[in-house]
Design a protein around this motif. Structure first.
Motif, mmCIF file in Angstrom:
data_model
loop_
_atom_site.group_PDB
_atom_site.id
_atom_site.type_symbol
_atom_site.label_atom_id
_atom_site.label_comp_id
_atom_site.label_asym_id
_atom_site.label_seq_id
_atom_site.Cartn_x
_atom_site.Cartn_y
_atom_site.Cartn_z
ATOM 1 N N ASP A 1 0.747 -0.926 0.031
ATOM 2 C CA ASP A 1 -0.015 -0.030 0.039
ATOM 3 C C ASP A 1 0.798 1.371 -0.004
ATOM 4 N N MET A 2 2.038 1.158 0.275
ATOM 5 C CA MET A 2 3.092 2.367 0.273
ATOM 6 C C MET A 2 4.493 1.806 -0.057
ATOM 7 N N ALA A 3 4.551 1.262 -0.924
ATOM 8 C CA ALA A 3 5.943 0.889 -1.400
ATOM 9 C C ALA A 3 6.822 1.751 -1.834
ATOM 10 N N HIS A 4 6.043 2.849 -2.422
ATOM 11 C CA HIS A 4 7.008 3.925 -3.260
ATOM 12 C C HIS A 4 7.445 4.808 -2.080
ATOM 13 N N TYR A 5 6.864 4.795 -0.611
ATOM 14 C CA TYR A 5 7.407 5.749 0.333
ATOM 15 C C TYR A 5 8.763 5.256 0.660
ATOM 16 N N GLY B 1 10.117 -3.186 12.421
ATOM 17 C CA GLY B 1 10.830 -3.800 11.070
ATOM 18 C C GLY B 1 11.348 -2.848 10.391
ATOM 19 N N ARG B 2 12.106 -2.970 9.122
ATOM 20 C CA ARG B 2 12.633 -1.814 8.351
ATOM 21 C C ARG B 2 12.698 -2.342 7.065
ATOM 22 N N ASP C 1 15.110 -1.778 -3.943
ATOM 23 C CA ASP C 1 15.527 -3.398 -4.115
ATOM 24 C C ASP C 1 15.155 -3.869 -2.730
ATOM 25 N N ALA C 2 15.248 -3.074 -1.650
ATOM 26 C CA ALA C 2 14.656 -3.762 -0.244
ATOM 27 C C ALA C 2 13.225 -4.020 -0.325
ATOM 28 N N VAL C 3 12.457 -3.092 -1.128
ATOM 29 C CA VAL C 3 11.135 -3.102 -1.132
ATOM 30 C C VAL C 3 10.628 -4.456 -2.172
ATOM 31 N N ALA C 4 11.525 -4.477 -3.219
ATOM 32 C CA ALA C 4 11.185 -5.810 -4.007
ATOM 33 C C ALA C 4 11.242 -7.129 -3.176
ATOM 34 N N ALA C 5 12.398 -7.153 -2.509
ATOM 35 C CA ALA C 5 12.686 -8.557 -1.805
ATOM 36 C C ALA C 5 11.642 -8.708 -0.778
ATOM 37 N N LEU C 6 10.891 -7.687 -0.331
ATOM 38 C CA LEU C 6 9.781 -7.885 1.004
ATOM 39 C C LEU C 6 8.360 -7.977 0.120
ATOM 40 N N LEU C 7 8.248 -7.507 -0.993
ATOM 41 C CA LEU C 7 6.890 -7.481 -1.466
ATOM 42 C C LEU C 7 6.144 -8.852 -1.429
ATOM 43 N N GLU C 8 6.806 -9.957 -1.624
ATOM 44 C CA GLU C 8 6.176 -11.202 -1.745
ATOM 45 C C GLU C 8 5.462 -11.512 -0.502
ATOM 46 N N GLU C 9 6.184 -11.157 0.630
ATOM 47 C CA GLU C 9 5.501 -11.458 2.047
ATOM 48 C C GLU C 9 4.760 -10.538 2.309
#
Ligand code: S6P
Ligand code: ZN
Length: 192
Positions: A32-36, A78-79, A41-49
């Motif tokens: 809901d806020m990935a681009h924030y 978390g981070r 790269d860290a966002v992409a790695a966490l997005l599946e979870e």
């Protein structure tokens, strides 16, 4: 005769920050806020979870014109990369509409910013009470290793403007540093 507004009662679980009978729950996951977040790269790695970042339990709404909203926000620890989990952040549409936060659990920062770019950051810890004057946009950041829980009260007619923060971000961001939480200048904001 005008109708009497009935008093409302709700209970917050101080450890979990959960109002058992909320009027409404607003939930935000990473997607809901990935681009924030800065580190995509860290966002992409966490997005599946797609972890939960925060939930707001609206415990009182201004039924019958009582004039106030109240709610409890729980930000998970978390981070995303080195950037701490945080709320989106917003300005109140009505510039003179203030807000009060009371921290119930955890450790964090309240990052505030005017539309002109002035910044103020306050530490949040159990018992800290924050008065946010209307002109200050506000975001909360969980800098600890347990949920950050705070109670908020704001006027019914405040309104929420997310667009300004979504487009420009905040001038200052909270990252994990070698010696604890560190304030980092947002390169995207300064480039605008
Ligand atoms: C409302 C108040 C809080 C936030 C909540 C989530 O005025 O400031 O209840 O809504 O902490 O933050 P955000 O930025 O997603 O609304
Ligand atoms: Zn607010």
């Amino acid at each position: 005769m005008s109708e009497v507004v009935l008093p409302a009662l709700n209970m917050v679980d101080l450890a979990g920050g959960v109002a058992p009978a909320p009027v409404r729950i607003v939930e935000r996951r990473l997607a809901d806020m990935a681009h924030y977040y800065q580190d995509q790269d860290a966002v992409a790695a966490l997005l599946e979870e797609n972890p939960f970042i925060y939930r707001t339990y609206i415990s009182h709404d201004p039924v019958g014109g009582c004039g106030l909203f109240a709610g409890t926000t729980v930000i998970e620890p978390g981070r995303v990369g080195d950037e701490f989990f945080m709320t989106k952040g917003h300005h109140h549409v009505k510039e003179e509409a203030p807000e009060v936060y009371l921290t119930l659990r955890g450790q964090g920062r309240l990052v505030m910013q005017t539309r002109a770019g002035d910044v103020e950051i306050q530490a949040m810890a159990p018992g800290s009470i924050h008065h946010i004057p209307g002109v200050w946009g506000h975001r909360t950041v969980n800098t600890g290793d347990e949920p950050l829980v705070f109670f908020a009260v704001w006027p019914a007619d405040a309104g929420h403007d997310y667009a300004a923060v979504e487009q420009k971000g905040f001038r200052q961001l909270m990252f994990a540093g070698a010696d604890g939480p560190a304030v980092v200048a947002n390169p995207a904001y300064e480039g605008m």
